[in-house]
Design a protein around this motif. Structure first.
Motif, PDB file in Angstrom:
ATOM      1  N   ALA A 137       0.829  -1.205   0.000  1.00  0.00           N
ATOM      2  CA  ALA A 137       0.000   0.000   0.000  1.00  0.00           C
ATOM      3  C   ALA A 137       0.865   1.257   0.000  1.00  0.00           C
ATOM      4  N   THR A 138       1.994   1.207   0.702  1.00  0.00           N
ATOM      5  CA  THR A 138       2.905   2.352   0.738  1.00  0.00           C
ATOM      6  C   THR A 138       3.483   2.641  -0.644  1.00  0.00           C
ATOM      7  N   THR A 139       3.912   1.568  -1.316  1.00  0.00           N
ATOM      8  CA  THR A 139       4.453   1.725  -2.673  1.00  0.00           C
ATOM      9  C   THR A 139       3.393   2.283  -3.616  1.00  0.00           C
ATOM     10  N   ILE A 140       2.170   1.791  -3.486  1.00  0.00           N
ATOM     11  CA  ILE A 140       1.077   2.264  -4.336  1.00  0.00           C
ATOM     12  C   ILE A 140       0.802   3.742  -4.091  1.00  0.00           C
ATOM     13  N   ALA A 141       0.870   4.160  -2.824  1.00  0.00           N
ATOM     14  CA  ALA A 141       0.629   5.567  -2.504  1.00  0.00           C
ATOM     15  C   ALA A 141       1.661   6.473  -3.154  1.00  0.00           C
ATOM     16  N   HIS A 142       2.912   6.000  -3.214  1.00  0.00           N
ATOM     17  CA  HIS A 142       3.974   6.810  -3.804  1.00  0.00           C
ATOM     18  C   HIS A 142       4.043   6.655  -5.326  1.00  0.00           C
ATOM     19  N   HIS A 143       3.626   5.481  -5.824  1.00  0.00           N
ATOM     20  CA  HIS A 143       3.712   5.212  -7.259  1.00  0.00           C
ATOM     21  C   HIS A 143       2.404   4.577  -7.733  1.00  0.00           C
ATOM     22  N   PRO A 144       1.325   5.353  -7.798  1.00  0.00           N
ATOM     23  CA  PRO A 144       0.033   4.786  -8.220  1.00  0.00           C
ATOM     24  C   PRO A 144       0.073   4.351  -9.680  1.00  0.00           C
ATOM     25  N   ARG A 145      -0.526   3.200  -9.952  1.00  0.00           N
ATOM     26  CA  ARG A 145      -0.639   2.699 -11.321  1.00  0.00           C
ATOM     27  C   ARG A 145      -1.996   2.042 -11.480  1.00  0.00           C
ATOM     28  N   ASP A 146      -2.451   1.975 -12.724  1.00  0.00           N
ATOM     29  CA  ASP A 146      -3.782   1.449 -12.986  1.00  0.00           C
ATOM     30  C   ASP A 146      -3.709   0.339 -14.035  1.00  0.00           C
ATOM     31  N   ASP A 147      -2.725  -0.568 -13.864  1.00  0.00           N
ATOM     32  CA  ASP A 147      -2.507  -1.640 -14.818  1.00  0.00           C
ATOM     33  C   ASP A 147      -3.047  -2.974 -14.302  1.00  0.00           C
ATOM     34  N   LEU A 148      -3.374  -3.837 -15.244  1.00  0.00           N
ATOM     35  CA  LEU A 148      -3.684  -5.230 -14.939  1.00  0.00           C
ATOM     36  C   LEU A 148      -2.547  -6.092 -15.474  1.00  0.00           C
ATOM     37  N   LEU A 149      -2.196  -7.116 -14.707  1.00  0.00           N
ATOM     38  CA  LEU A 149      -1.159  -8.043 -15.134  1.00  0.00           C
ATOM     39  C   LEU A 149      -1.712  -9.459 -15.093  1.00  0.00           C
ATOM     40  N   LEU A 150      -1.560 -10.159 -16.191  1.00  0.00           N
ATOM     41  CA  LEU A 150      -1.965 -11.558 -16.257  1.00  0.00           C
ATOM     42  C   LEU A 150      -0.708 -12.399 -16.328  1.00  0.00           C
ATOM     43  N   SER A 151      -0.525 -13.260 -15.338  1.00  0.00           N
ATOM     44  CA  SER A 151       0.634 -14.141 -15.292  1.00  0.00           C
ATOM     45  C   SER A 151       0.220 -15.541 -15.715  1.00  0.00           C
ATOM     46  N   ILE A 152       0.886 -16.072 -16.735  1.00  0.00           N
ATOM     47  CA  ILE A 152       0.663 -17.454 -17.165  1.00  0.00           C
ATOM     48  C   ILE A 152       1.917 -18.239 -16.838  1.00  0.00           C
ATOM     49  N   HIS A 153       1.788 -19.189 -15.929  1.00  0.00           N
ATOM     50  CA  HIS A 153       2.929 -19.961 -15.459  1.00  0.00           C
ATOM     51  C   HIS A 153       3.323 -21.000 -16.498  1.00  0.00           C
ATOM     52  N   ARG A 154       4.634 -21.180 -16.701  1.00  0.00           N
ATOM     53  CA  ARG A 154       5.109 -22.161 -17.669  1.00  0.00           C
ATOM     54  C   ARG A 154       5.977 -23.237 -17.016  1.00  0.00           C
ATOM     55  N   ILE A 155       6.792 -22.867 -16.055  1.00  0.00           N
ATOM     56  CA  ILE A 155       7.668 -23.813 -15.365  1.00  0.00           C
ATOM     57  C   ILE A 155       7.632 -23.493 -13.883  1.00  0.00           C
ATOM     58  N   GLY A 156       7.654 -24.556 -13.041  1.00  0.00           N
ATOM     59  CA  GLY A 156       7.682 -24.357 -11.600  1.00  0.00           C
ATOM     60  C   GLY A 156       6.310 -24.087 -11.025  1.00  0.00           C
ATOM     61  N   SER A 157       6.301 -23.592  -9.806  1.00  0.00           N
ATOM     62  CA  SER A 157       5.040 -23.304  -9.113  1.00  0.00           C
ATOM     63  C   SER A 157       5.122 -21.929  -8.476  1.00  0.00           C
ATOM     64  N   GLY A 158       3.974 -21.412  -8.071  1.00  0.00           N
ATOM     65  CA  GLY A 158       3.944 -20.101  -7.435  1.00  0.00           C
ATOM     66  C   GLY A 158       2.571 -19.797  -6.887  1.00  0.00           C
ATOM     67  N   ARG A 159       2.417 -18.619  -6.314  1.00  0.00           N
ATOM     68  CA  ARG A 159       1.124 -18.209  -5.784  1.00  0.00           C
ATOM     69  C   ARG A 159       0.994 -16.696  -5.865  1.00  0.00           C
ATOM     70  N   VAL A 160      -0.216 -16.256  -6.069  1.00  0.00           N
ATOM     71  CA  VAL A 160      -0.558 -14.838  -6.119  1.00  0.00           C
ATOM     72  C   VAL A 160      -1.525 -14.547  -4.986  1.00  0.00           C
ATOM     73  N   LEU A 161      -1.242 -13.516  -4.176  1.00  0.00           N
ATOM     74  CA  LEU A 161      -2.111 -13.128  -3.075  1.00  0.00           C
ATOM     75  C   LEU A 161      -2.593 -11.711  -3.301  1.00  0.00           C
ATOM     76  N   GLN A 162      -3.909 -11.509  -3.266  1.00  0.00           N
ATOM     77  CA  GLN A 162      -4.494 -10.179  -3.386  1.00  0.00           C
ATOM     78  C   GLN A 162      -5.933 -10.233  -2.901  1.00  0.00           C
ATOM     79  N   HIS A 163      -6.387  -9.153  -2.277  1.00  0.00           N
ATOM     80  CA  HIS A 163      -7.755  -9.061  -1.764  1.00  0.00           C
ATOM     81  C   HIS A 163      -8.105 -10.233  -0.834  1.00  0.00           C
ATOM     82  N   GLY A 164      -7.124 -10.687  -0.053  1.00  0.00           N
ATOM     83  CA  GLY A 164      -7.383 -11.759   0.901  1.00  0.00           C
ATOM     84  C   GLY A 164      -7.529 -13.138   0.293  1.00  0.00           C
TER      85      GLY A 164
END
Length: 304
Positions: free
Chosen positions: A61-88
């Motif tokens: 939230a601090t970074t967003i306050a200093h550097h607001p952006r209005d982009d969407l990012l779509l991540s398509i995983h190809r190798i390995g594993s991962g997780r995305v956390l947002q809005h709980g």
């Protein structure tokens, strides 16, 4: 076009902030290495290939306050594993899975080890859903669909080695096609219908599907039509109108081009035939000689 190599958490934070949106790297492996290849299709739409060791990147939230952006990012995983956390919520990613996240709200991307992904970045306004209902679609793994497969193939067709041509008609059309496919992939599951692309967007999807499946010897016009939910007649029509050749000719030329590249890189004649989708080496040799005027063995000897 931008190619960046990083060998520390600090370098990776700078690379990601420049390519995507300002963020920070909370943790990274002791011996860290990552690469990033970004292509700008337009001034607001980009495609980025990422390969990295384990890390966790955070847009707070601090970074967003200093550097607001209005982009969407779509991540398509190809190798390995991962997780995305947002809005709980938390979306678990594995090969072929995709998730959307919003740069205007805090998020965390966490990968435990070596990974590869491809990221589409677009303005938030390209997706019509807004407000609370929009928040419901972020940090949720997108359900498998034809549109998601087509989108992944389209993004993989964007070559980071080709010099950027921002403002070109081709790149504008690629950006439009990517946004169309993204919207289709985000449709509510209960209202999802088979994707019906038209015109240039359909031609791009067809070409991308072919290029991504060249090593499959069963790749045919019929299978291409089935994968994109169109008729065989429509495949021929699109190729005639937008690619000025038949689909069979395109497939054959693409296979021979791949085989030529692999022979030049040191692959054997048999390896080049198999990885280019030729089930029969003799058929490959005849087709190669007919197209290039000399047998594949001659090209192999030239590069030894």
């Amino acid at each position: 076009m931008a190619h960046v190599r990083a060998q520390s958490a600090t370098e990776w934070a700078e690379a990601c902030s420049n390519a995507f949106v300002p963020l920070r790297v909370r943790t990274a492996e002791a011996r860290f290495a990552a690469t990033l290849d970004r292509v700008e299709l337009t001034s607001s739409v980009s495609v980025t290939r990422v390969v990295s060791d384990g890390s966790e990147v955070v847009r707070s939230a601090t970074t967003i306050a200093h550097h607001p952006r209005d982009d969407l990012l779509l991540s398509i995983h190809r190798i390995g594993s991962g997780r995305v956390l947002q809005h709980g919520r938390e979306a678990i990613l594995s090969k072929g899975r995709a998730s959307l996240y919003d740069a205007s709200a805090p998020y965390t991307l966490s990968v435990p080890g070596r990974m590869s992904e491809i990221v589409l970045q677009v303005p938030r306004g390209t997706v019509p859903t807004t407000g609370h209902s929009f928040g419901d679609i972020t940090a949720s793994a997108l359900p498998p669909s034809t549109s998601l497969v087509a989108l992944q193939n389209l993004l993989l067709s964007v070559d980071p080695q080709v010099p950027p041509r921002i403002g070109s008609m081709e790149n504008e059309m690629l950006a439009d096609a990517a946004i169309t496919l993204l919207r289709a992939a985000l449709l509510p599951l209960e209202s999802r219908t088979p994707l019906r692309l038209e015109g240039h967007a359909l031609a791009v999807a067809m070409r991308s599907h072919i290029d991504d499946n060249l090593s499959d010897p069963t790749l045919t016009v019929e299978n291409l039509a089935r994968a994109l939910h169109v008729s065989v007649r429509q495949v021929y029509k699109v190729f005639a109108e937008h690619l000025n050749e038949s689909p069979g000719t395109y497939i054959r030329r693409a296979r021979l081009r791949r085989a030529h590249n692999e022979l030049s890189a040191g692959f054997s004649v048999l390896q080049s035939a198999i990885t280019s989708g030729f089930a029969d080496p003799d058929t490959f040799t005849r087709a190669f000689k007919r197209h290039y005027g000399f047998p594949p063995s001659a090209l192999k000897r030239m590069h030894q």
